[in-house]
Design a protein around this motif. Structure first.
Motif, short mmCIF file in Angstrom:
data_model
loop_
_atom_site.label_atom_id
_atom_site.label_comp_id
_atom_site.label_asym_id
_atom_site.label_seq_id
_atom_site.Cartn_x
_atom_site.Cartn_y
_atom_site.Cartn_z
N ASN A 188 33.65 37.46 24.92
CA ASN A 188 35.11 37.19 25.20
C ASN A 188 35.07 35.77 25.58
OD1 ASN A 188 35.99 39.84 25.06
ND2 ASN A 188 35.14 40.18 27.28
N ASP A 189 36.04 35.02 25.05
CA ASP A 189 35.94 33.45 25.10
C ASP A 189 36.86 33.09 26.59
OD1 ASP A 189 35.89 30.77 24.48
OD2 ASP A 189 37.06 30.62 23.15
N SER A 243 31.96 28.76 18.15
CA SER A 243 33.44 28.68 17.52
C SER A 243 34.33 29.88 18.25
CB SER A 243 33.29 29.00 16.19
OG SER A 243 35.03 28.94 15.62
N HIS A 244 35.65 29.61 18.17
CA HIS A 244 36.64 30.84 18.71
C HIS A 244 37.11 31.23 17.45
CE1 HIS A 244 39.73 32.70 21.09
NE2 HIS A 244 40.37 32.77 20.12
N LEU A 245 36.86 32.65 16.95
CA LEU A 245 36.78 33.41 15.83
C LEU A 245 37.28 34.67 16.20
CD1 LEU A 245 36.71 32.74 12.81
CD2 LEU A 245 34.17 33.62 12.91
N GLY A 246 38.50 34.88 15.59
CA GLY A 246 39.02 36.38 15.73
C GLY A 246 39.18 36.89 17.27
N GLY A 247 39.47 35.81 18.24
CA GLY A 247 39.55 36.23 19.71
C GLY A 247 38.34 36.42 20.21
N ARG A 248 37.32 35.98 19.66
CA ARG A 248 36.06 35.99 20.27
C ARG A 248 35.27 34.80 20.33
NH1 ARG A 248 37.11 40.43 22.83
NH2 ARG A 248 36.64 42.48 21.75
N ALA A 304 38.94 28.99 5.84
CA ALA A 304 40.09 29.24 6.52
C ALA A 304 41.33 29.60 5.91
CB ALA A 304 40.58 27.93 7.39
#
Length: 168
Positions: free
Chosen positions: A12-13, A38-43, A121
């Motif tokens: 979790n970010d 990276s922050h990716l897909g909410g994680r 992206a």
């Protein structure tokens, strides 16, 4: 003598995650060499490559693997394989549709090319209101494959995918 450790990061970010990982590296007398976070897909996801004295290697791997922070998982492993050096850059832009990366990766596999880095992206297309797919790849070509071979192979699928592909 030094040894490298590759740390897989997933969780979790929230603020402070990078600092927590950096603290583990420092506490085990390591050196942070390279990372892709990276922050990716909410994680919060990524990889960190670190270097430690061989005498610290097992303690460092254990510290990463036993690290506990709510919602963050770290998995560390010794890494003794030297990376290849990418010798081709591929950029791709076109209307988004399913299967673009699949087709590109099949084409690269047919040339025995290795993807060293892939960033992609989907963005809102200016003026059309549709979705625009963009990708950037760093590719290692085997000695027997010329840049022109890669260009020709990718141009062969570009029309079917309705994308613009540039090879450098």
């Amino acid at each position: 003598m030094k040894a490298k450790v590759l740390v897989h990061v997933f969780g979790n970010d929230e603020p402070g995650l990078v600092e927590s990982i950096a603290e583990l590296v420092k506490a085990n007398q390591g050196n942070w060499l390279e990372s892709r976070l990276s922050h990716l897909g909410g994680r919060f996801v990524g990889l960190v490559l670190c270097e430690f004295e061989k005498a610290q290697l097992n303690d460092a791997i254990t510290a990463f693997n036993e690290f506990k922070l709510a919602g963050l998982e770290l998995k560390a492993e010794a890494c003794d394989i030297e990376p290849l050096t990418a010798n081709a850059q591929v950029t791709l832009v076109g209307n988004d549709k399913p299967g673009i990366i699949h087709e590109i990766s099949q084409c690269l596999k047919s040339l025995n090319a290795n993807v060293e880095k892939l960033e992609s992206a989907v963005e809102a297309a200016p003026m059309s209101g549709g979705s625009l797919f963009k990708a950037s790849l760093e590719v290692h070509l085997p000695e027997a494959v010329e840049l022109s071979d890669l260009q020709q192979a990718l141009e062969g699928i570009a029309n079917d995918l309705m994308v613009d592909i540039e090879v450098n």
